[in-house]
Motif scaffolding. Structure first.
Motif, PDB file in Angstrom:
ATOM      1  N   ALA A 127     -45.797  -2.122 -21.143  1.00  0.00           N
ATOM      2  CA  ALA A 127     -46.301  -3.150 -22.054  1.00  0.00           C
ATOM      3  C   ALA A 127     -47.371  -3.994 -21.375  1.00  0.00           C
ATOM      4  O   ALA A 127     -48.398  -4.328 -21.983  1.00  0.00           O
ATOM      5  N   TRP A 128     -47.142  -4.367 -20.117  1.00  0.00           N
ATOM      6  CA  TRP A 128     -48.145  -5.155 -19.396  1.00  0.00           C
ATOM      7  C   TRP A 128     -49.425  -4.358 -19.178  1.00  0.00           C
ATOM      8  O   TRP A 128     -50.520  -4.908 -19.263  1.00  0.00           O
ATOM      9  N   LEU A 129     -49.295  -3.067 -18.903  1.00  0.00           N
ATOM     10  CA  LEU A 129     -50.489  -2.237 -18.727  1.00  0.00           C
ATOM     11  C   LEU A 129     -51.253  -2.087 -20.034  1.00  0.00           C
ATOM     12  O   LEU A 129     -52.487  -2.015 -20.035  1.00  0.00           O
ATOM     13  N   ASP A 130     -50.513  -2.061 -21.150  1.00  0.00           N
ATOM     14  CA  ASP A 130     -51.146  -1.949 -22.463  1.00  0.00           C
ATOM     15  C   ASP A 130     -51.767  -3.268 -22.929  1.00  0.00           C
ATOM     16  O   ASP A 130     -52.659  -3.267 -23.763  1.00  0.00           O
ATOM     17  N   GLU A 131     -51.278  -4.380 -22.417  1.00  0.00           N
ATOM     18  CA  GLU A 131     -51.777  -5.700 -22.803  1.00  0.00           C
ATOM     19  C   GLU A 131     -52.062  -6.533 -21.549  1.00  0.00           C
ATOM     20  O   GLU A 131     -51.347  -7.487 -21.245  1.00  0.00           O
ATOM     21  N   PRO A 132     -53.123  -6.165 -20.821  1.00  0.00           N
ATOM     22  CA  PRO A 132     -53.407  -6.866 -19.562  1.00  0.00           C
ATOM     23  C   PRO A 132     -53.698  -8.352 -19.756  1.00  0.00           C
ATOM     24  O   PRO A 132     -53.475  -9.139 -18.836  1.00  0.00           O
ATOM     25  N   GLU A 133     -54.145  -8.745 -20.946  1.00  0.00           N
ATOM     26  CA  GLU A 133     -54.402 -10.171 -21.173  1.00  0.00           C
ATOM     27  C   GLU A 133     -53.091 -10.981 -21.140  1.00  0.00           C
ATOM     28  O   GLU A 133     -53.085 -12.127 -20.690  1.00  0.00           O
ATOM     29  N   GLN A 134     -51.992 -10.385 -21.569  1.00  0.00           N
ATOM     30  CA  GLN A 134     -50.696 -11.067 -21.483  1.00  0.00           C
ATOM     31  C   GLN A 134     -50.307 -11.268 -20.012  1.00  0.00           C
ATOM     32  O   GLN A 134     -49.855 -12.335 -19.622  1.00  0.00           O
ATOM     33  N   ALA A 145     -52.013 -16.743 -14.737  1.00  0.00           N
ATOM     34  CA  ALA A 145     -52.673 -18.048 -14.743  1.00  0.00           C
ATOM     35  C   ALA A 145     -51.638 -19.168 -14.812  1.00  0.00           C
ATOM     36  O   ALA A 145     -51.753 -20.185 -14.118  1.00  0.00           O
ATOM     37  N   ARG A 146     -50.617 -18.981 -15.638  1.00  0.00           N
ATOM     38  CA  ARG A 146     -49.561 -19.995 -15.739  1.00  0.00           C
ATOM     39  C   ARG A 146     -48.790 -20.104 -14.422  1.00  0.00           C
ATOM     40  O   ARG A 146     -48.403 -21.200 -14.016  1.00  0.00           O
ATOM     41  N   ALA A 147     -48.585 -18.994 -13.753  1.00  0.00           N
ATOM     42  CA  ALA A 147     -47.899 -19.010 -12.458  1.00  0.00           C
ATOM     43  C   ALA A 147     -48.733 -19.771 -11.423  1.00  0.00           C
ATOM     44  O   ALA A 147     -48.190 -20.544 -10.625  1.00  0.00           O
ATOM     45  N   ARG A 148     -50.039 -19.563 -11.448  1.00  0.00           N
ATOM     46  CA  ARG A 148     -50.913 -20.286 -10.514  1.00  0.00           C
ATOM     47  C   ARG A 148     -50.835 -21.791 -10.763  1.00  0.00           C
ATOM     48  O   ARG A 148     -50.875 -22.591  -9.829  1.00  0.00           O
TER      49      ARG A 148
END
Length: 86
Positions: A39-46, A52-55
Motif C-alpha cells: 500500500a505504501w509503495l502504491d501511495e508514496p504520498e501517504q 513529514a509528520r514524524a520529522r
C-alpha cells in the motif's frame, strides 16, 4: 504500563500525530505487513506525509538539551551547600 508495553505511550503519540501506525506485536502477521508495504509503495504520498509528520515530532537536539541540563545540575550547588553558604 506493563514492562512489555514500555513503548506503548510513545507509539500512541506517533500514531495520533499521523506519523506511523500502531499495531500490537502479537497481531503482526507477514501477510498484513506485506499488504501494508505494498500500500505504501502504491501511495508514496501517504508515506511521505507520514515521514513529514514524524520529522515534526523529532527532537534532533534532545541529547544536547539533556546533556546541557545535566551539566547545569552538576555545576549548581546542592541544597546542603547553599544552606552552608547562607
Amino acid at each position: 504500563l506493563a514492562a512489555e508495553d514500555h513503548q506503548l505511550a510513545n507509539a500512541e503519540a506517533v500514531a495520533a500525530a499521523g506519523a506511523g501506525l500502531l499495531i500490537a506485536e502479537r497481531e503482526i502477521e507477514a501477510a498484513w505487513l506485506a499488504g501494508q508495504i505494498t500500500a505504501w509503495l502504491d501511495e508514496p504520498e501517504q508515506l511521505a506525509d507520514m515521514a513529514a509528520r514524524a520529522r515534526e515530532l523529532g527532537r534532533p537536539d534532545a541529547a544536547r538539551t539533556l546533556a546541557d541540563a545535566l551539566e547545569g545540575l552538576a555545576r549548581s550547588p546542592s541544597r546542603l551547600e547553599r544552606e552552608a553558604l547562607a
